[in-house]
Design a protein around this motif. Structure first.
Motif, PDB file in Angstrom:
ATOM      1  N   UNK A 113       0.832  -1.210   0.000  1.00 53.56           N
ATOM      2  CA  UNK A 113       0.000   0.000   0.000  1.00 53.56           C
ATOM      3  C   UNK A 113       0.864   1.257   0.000  1.00 53.56           C
ATOM      4  N   UNK A 114       1.938   1.260   0.786  1.00 56.45           N
ATOM      5  CA  UNK A 114       2.835   2.421   0.814  1.00 56.45           C
ATOM      6  C   UNK A 114       3.447   2.696  -0.557  1.00 56.45           C
ATOM      7  N   UNK A 115       3.722   1.642  -1.313  1.00 57.84           N
ATOM      8  CA  UNK A 115       4.353   1.803  -2.621  1.00 57.84           C
ATOM      9  C   UNK A 115       3.522   2.638  -3.582  1.00 57.84           C
ATOM     10  N   UNK A 116       2.184   2.546  -3.488  1.00 56.47           N
ATOM     11  CA  UNK A 116       1.339   3.254  -4.453  1.00 56.47           C
ATOM     12  C   UNK A 116       0.959   4.651  -3.971  1.00 56.47           C
ATOM     13  N   UNK A 117       1.308   4.981  -2.743  1.00 55.74           N
ATOM     14  CA  UNK A 117       0.978   6.305  -2.237  1.00 55.74           C
ATOM     15  C   UNK A 117       2.032   7.328  -2.663  1.00 55.74           C
ATOM     16  N   UNK A 118       1.698   8.586  -2.483  1.00 59.09           N
ATOM     17  CA  UNK A 118       2.647   9.666  -2.785  1.00 59.09           C
ATOM     18  C   UNK A 118       2.432  10.791  -1.788  1.00 59.09           C
ATOM     19  N   UNK A 119       3.391  11.679  -1.699  1.00 54.65           N
ATOM     20  CA  UNK A 119       3.342  12.805  -0.773  1.00 54.65           C
ATOM     21  C   UNK A 119       2.617  13.965  -1.445  1.00 54.65           C
ATOM     22  N   UNK A 120       1.446  14.319  -0.897  1.00 56.86           N
ATOM     23  CA  UNK A 120       0.641  15.373  -1.516  1.00 56.86           C
ATOM     24  C   UNK A 120       1.351  16.720  -1.493  1.00 56.86           C
ATOM     25  N   UNK A 121       2.234  16.934  -0.536  1.00 61.10           N
ATOM     26  CA  UNK A 121       2.918  18.231  -0.424  1.00 61.10           C
ATOM     27  C   UNK A 121       4.026  18.363  -1.460  1.00 61.10           C
ATOM     28  N   UNK A 122       4.863  17.320  -1.575  1.00 59.11           N
ATOM     29  CA  UNK A 122       6.005  17.392  -2.493  1.00 59.11           C
ATOM     30  C   UNK A 122       5.673  16.855  -3.880  1.00 59.11           C
TER      31      UNK A 122
ATOM     32  N   UNK B 145       7.347  10.612  -4.576  1.00 61.43           N
ATOM     33  CA  UNK B 145       7.452   9.516  -3.633  1.00 61.43           C
ATOM     34  C   UNK B 145       8.371   9.952  -2.495  1.00 61.43           C
ATOM     35  N   UNK B 146       7.883   9.829  -1.275  1.00 58.58           N
ATOM     36  CA  UNK B 146       8.694  10.193  -0.129  1.00 58.58           C
ATOM     37  C   UNK B 146       9.612   9.063   0.290  1.00 58.58           C
ATOM     38  N   UNK B 147      10.488   9.298   1.274  1.00 54.03           N
ATOM     39  CA  UNK B 147      11.417   8.259   1.732  1.00 54.03           C
ATOM     40  C   UNK B 147      10.706   6.988   2.182  1.00 54.03           C
ATOM     41  N   UNK B 148       9.525   7.138   2.807  1.00 54.78           N
ATOM     42  CA  UNK B 148       8.811   5.957   3.283  1.00 54.78           C
ATOM     43  C   UNK B 148       8.279   5.111   2.128  1.00 54.78           C
ATOM     44  N   UNK B 149       7.922   5.776   1.019  1.00 48.87           N
ATOM     45  CA  UNK B 149       7.418   5.043  -0.143  1.00 48.87           C
ATOM     46  C   UNK B 149       8.559   4.301  -0.845  1.00 48.87           C
ATOM     47  N   UNK B 150       9.704   4.958  -0.963  1.00 46.02           N
ATOM     48  CA  UNK B 150      10.873   4.312  -1.577  1.00 46.02           C
ATOM     49  C   UNK B 150      11.359   3.163  -0.701  1.00 46.02           C
ATOM     50  N   UNK B 151      11.347   3.353   0.607  1.00 40.95           N
ATOM     51  CA  UNK B 151      11.766   2.280   1.518  1.00 40.95           C
ATOM     52  C   UNK B 151      10.856   1.068   1.379  1.00 40.95           C
ATOM     53  N   UNK B 152       9.551   1.306   1.216  1.00 40.56           N
ATOM     54  CA  UNK B 152       8.610   0.196   1.045  1.00 40.56           C
ATOM     55  C   UNK B 152       8.890  -0.550  -0.258  1.00 40.56           C
ATOM     56  N   UNK B 153       9.206   0.199  -1.315  1.00 43.61           N
ATOM     57  CA  UNK B 153       9.525  -0.424  -2.609  1.00 43.61           C
ATOM     58  C   UNK B 153      10.804  -1.257  -2.496  1.00 43.61           C
ATOM     59  N   UNK B 154      11.820  -0.725  -1.830  1.00 37.52           N
ATOM     60  CA  UNK B 154      13.065  -1.480  -1.652  1.00 37.52           C
ATOM     61  C   UNK B 154      12.832  -2.731  -0.810  1.00 37.52           C
ATOM     62  N   UNK B 155      11.992  -2.596   0.218  1.00 34.88           N
ATOM     63  CA  UNK B 155      11.656  -3.755   1.047  1.00 34.88           C
ATOM     64  C   UNK B 155      10.989  -4.835   0.205  1.00 34.88           C
ATOM     65  N   UNK B 156      10.048  -4.408  -0.654  1.00 34.08           N
ATOM     66  CA  UNK B 156       9.310  -5.370  -1.469  1.00 34.08           C
ATOM     67  C   UNK B 156      10.227  -6.075  -2.465  1.00 34.08           C
ATOM     68  N   UNK B 157      11.190  -5.359  -3.016  1.00 34.72           N
ATOM     69  CA  UNK B 157      12.118  -6.002  -3.944  1.00 34.72           C
ATOM     70  C   UNK B 157      12.981  -7.038  -3.224  1.00 34.72           C
ATOM     71  N   UNK B 158      13.398  -6.715  -2.016  1.00 31.42           N
ATOM     72  CA  UNK B 158      14.188  -7.674  -1.238  1.00 31.42           C
ATOM     73  C   UNK B 158      13.352  -8.905  -0.900  1.00 31.42           C
ATOM     74  N   UNK B 159      12.112  -8.679  -0.499  1.00 22.13           N
ATOM     75  CA  UNK B 159      11.205  -9.789  -0.178  1.00 22.13           C
ATOM     76  C   UNK B 159      10.968 -10.658  -1.414  1.00 22.13           C
TER      77      UNK B 159
END
Length: 392
Positions: A161-170, A173-187
């Motif tokens: 779910x974090x992977x498809x979200x984005x930061x409405x202000x910036x 993709x924020x650091x938390x979204x990129x971290x989730x994507x990296x986690x998913x690739x490792x998994x």
């Protein structure tokens, strides 16, 4: 007042349809300075763009806010001939996964998950649908469960779910979204290694072994395909279910009809995909100048295909703002269109049909408890963060 359309705005998340109507009627080819892209909102324009991949390219990424390293390397973010090769190999893997063989395990999951609701007076549909979605996805893809599990199901879902979200202000993709994507690739890498060592009758094993005339997916293609399918499976199927429940909870007559006659569910599902699809907006990049509705879009510009708007276009569907489960809306854009139409539609339709058959056995009466909903912050997908329902 100057009209604006910012796909990152919470107001758009909450209710995009009045904005879409203004776009279709007054500015069907609209430049959004906030998104830095053109917005196409009419059904015919969106369908035409989806079919013309030579002009409207996906190779720079198809998500409104793209994840790093994904553009041009996945089925949804590539153009022919690369897209055709990937689609052929991935479709070959899907064909090996017998859809009929999935029906019994999907129903067992639905009975287990929705059975928890017996006697409950109030519940969050997001919670139970998330359990169902992740369990079905893990079974279909071959993600390790039970004693074999690498991580728990909730962690897989939260990162998807974090992977498809984005930061409405910036608007990135924020650091938390990129971290989730990296986690998913490792998994996904660890799961692929397990399936290469001991293949099974599941999609990840099939991706790793799929071969047509000696051509196979390479390691990166298997990884990105698996990662994308986990992301799309969790969010697309989960959002699909959430929006269907939202529609039925909002329209009592439709809900009572499908509860009384489950044979109406397939048509109700198609109308939900038209009326309130979770897949709202995807992007393309122009490969040449295009003149449309008095505007000139330049080569290199990004273009948003607003599927959610096309599905409400009066030029295509009479009375589009009416939720009519007898409509049979042919050609709707709930699963995209053109060369990038979703490959997992059969599994998604089957899973949602079975889920609501079992859900309605346990909870035939329900209604929304919230007037105002909080919506997931995503420029691409739309679904409630919470959907509180009452059984009284």
């Amino acid at each position: 007042m100057t009209f604006s359309f910012d796909p990152y705005s919470p107001a758009i998340d909450a209710d995009p349809f009045p904005y879409y109507k203004i776009l279709r009627d007054e500015q069907p080819c609209f430049w959004s300075p906030e998104a830095q892209m053109w917005i196409l909102s009419r059904y015919a324009d969106i369908v035409s763009a989806g079919q013309d991949w030579q002009t409207y390219s996906s190779a720079s990424g198809n998500l409104m806010t793209e994840l790093p390293g994904r553009a041009g390397a996945t089925l949804g973010s590539s153009d022919p001939p690369k897209h055709d090769r990937l689609r052929g190999l991935i479709q070959h893997a899907f064909m090996k996964r017998n859809l009929l063989a999935l029906e019994a395990p999907i129903r067992a999951v639905a009975q287990q998950v929705f059975g928890q609701l017996r006697g409950v007076e109030r519940f969050d549909f997001k919670e139970v649908s998330s359990q169902f979605t992740v369990k079905v996805l893990m079974a279909a893809l071959g993600l390790p469960m039970g004693d074999e599990a690498i991580v728990d199901e909730q962690t897989v879902r939260d990162n998807a779910v974090l992977m498809v979200q984005s930061d409405a202000r910036t608007r990135t993709k924020g650091p938390e979204h990129i971290a989730a994507y990296n986690w998913m690739q490792d998994y996904a890498s660890r799961v692929i290694a397990m399936r290469r060592a001991a293949p099974r009758n599941d999609l990840i094993s099939n991706f790793a072994l799929a071969e047509i005339d000696g051509d196979r997916l390479d390691d990166r293609e298997v990884l990105l395909t698996t990662t994308t399918l986990i992301m799309a499976g969790v969010e697309s199927l989960g959002g699909f279910m959430m929006m269907f429940a939202y529609n039925l909870a909002s329209f009592e007559e439709a809900r009572r009809a499908v509860v009384a006659n489950p044979a109406l569910l397939p048509d109700a599902i198609e109308e939900s995909l038209r009326f309130n699809t979770s897949a709202q907006r995807f992007r393309r990049r122009l490969m040449k100048d295009v003149s449309l509705h008095g505007q000139t879009m330049r080569a290199g510009d990004f273009v948003c295909l607003a599927y959610g708007s096309g599905n409400r276009d009066e030029r295509q569907y009479p009375h589009p703002d009416v939720y009519d489960i007898t409509r049979k809306p042919r050609g709707h854009l709930g699963f995209g269109g053109g060369v990038h139409a979703c490959l997992g539609t059969a599994i998604a339709r089957l899973a949602v049909k079975i889920a609501f058959e079992e859900f309605h056995q346990v909870v035939p009466e329900y209604r929304r408890l919230q007037d105002q909903l909080a919506w997931m912050p995503s420029s691409t997908f739309r679904s409630p963060l919470v959907l509180d329902l009452s059984t009284r």
